[in-house]
Motif scaffolding. Sequence first.
Motif, PDB file in Angstrom:
ATOM      1  N   ASP A  54      -2.450  22.861   6.375  1.00 29.22           N
ATOM      2  CA  ASP A  54      -2.444  23.774   7.561  1.00 29.22           C
ATOM      3  C   ASP A  54      -3.048  23.107   8.943  1.00 29.22           C
ATOM      4  O   ASP A  54      -2.705  23.076   9.904  1.00 29.22           O
ATOM      5  N   TYR A  57      -0.502  20.266   9.973  1.00 24.90           N
ATOM      6  CA  TYR A  57       0.577  20.983  10.908  1.00 24.90           C
ATOM      7  C   TYR A  57       0.216  21.405  12.150  1.00 24.90           C
ATOM      8  O   TYR A  57       0.586  21.174  13.098  1.00 24.90           O
ATOM      9  N   LYS A  77       7.363  27.326  10.387  1.00 25.41           N
ATOM     10  CA  LYS A  77       5.705  27.173   9.949  1.00 25.41           C
ATOM     11  C   LYS A  77       5.819  27.376   8.589  1.00 25.41           C
ATOM     12  O   LYS A  77       4.788  26.674   7.750  1.00 25.41           O
ATOM     13  N   ARG A  80       6.380  24.019   6.981  1.00 24.43           N
ATOM     14  CA  ARG A  80       5.584  22.998   8.003  1.00 24.43           C
ATOM     15  C   ARG A  80       6.566  21.784   8.394  1.00 24.43           C
ATOM     16  O   ARG A  80       6.373  20.452   8.144  1.00 24.43           O
ATOM     17  N   THR A 103      -2.598  15.798   2.015  1.00 26.43           N
ATOM     18  CA  THR A 103      -1.442  16.108   2.697  1.00 26.43           C
ATOM     19  C   THR A 103      -0.604  14.885   2.868  1.00 26.43           C
ATOM     20  O   THR A 103      -1.144  14.007   3.229  1.00 26.43           O
TER      21      THR A 103
END
Length: 141
Positions: A54, A57, A77, A80, A103
């Motif tokens: 998150d 992103y 969203k 992502r 990530t």
Amino acid sequence: MKRIFIRVFFLLLLVVLQGSGCVGLGAAAVAGGIVYYKSTHHETASVNLQASPDRVYQAALETVAAQPGVEIVNQDKSSRLLELKQGKCNITLKVAALSPTLTQLHVTSDVHSGTPGSTQAVLNRVGEICDRLGVAHYVVK
């Protein structure tokens, strides 16, 4: 038993490939190492970051918003995913969770030789996002 064998096999394969210098898989274990590829029609860059998906992103969204001439064509969203347009270039940005704190950021773009800034567009995007997150980064050779 078969399931355990398959998991062990793939784990051993990953270890062997990392030790053999395979850039694509070897770099996967190193956060901040950007794997870059360019052909005559597209370019792609991937990097693993020590940050939540998150957070990555959100940094990607902020980076894109700060760039004049970059338009968000599509934004998802939940997965992502960002689809961007810069001049004639189409750029796709995907953020994937490898773990809660690791990530992978993957950016792909088509290449148009007549469009200024179209070469190395993905390296620039990845570098800007890493900078915004305060993550040291380098291109893996």
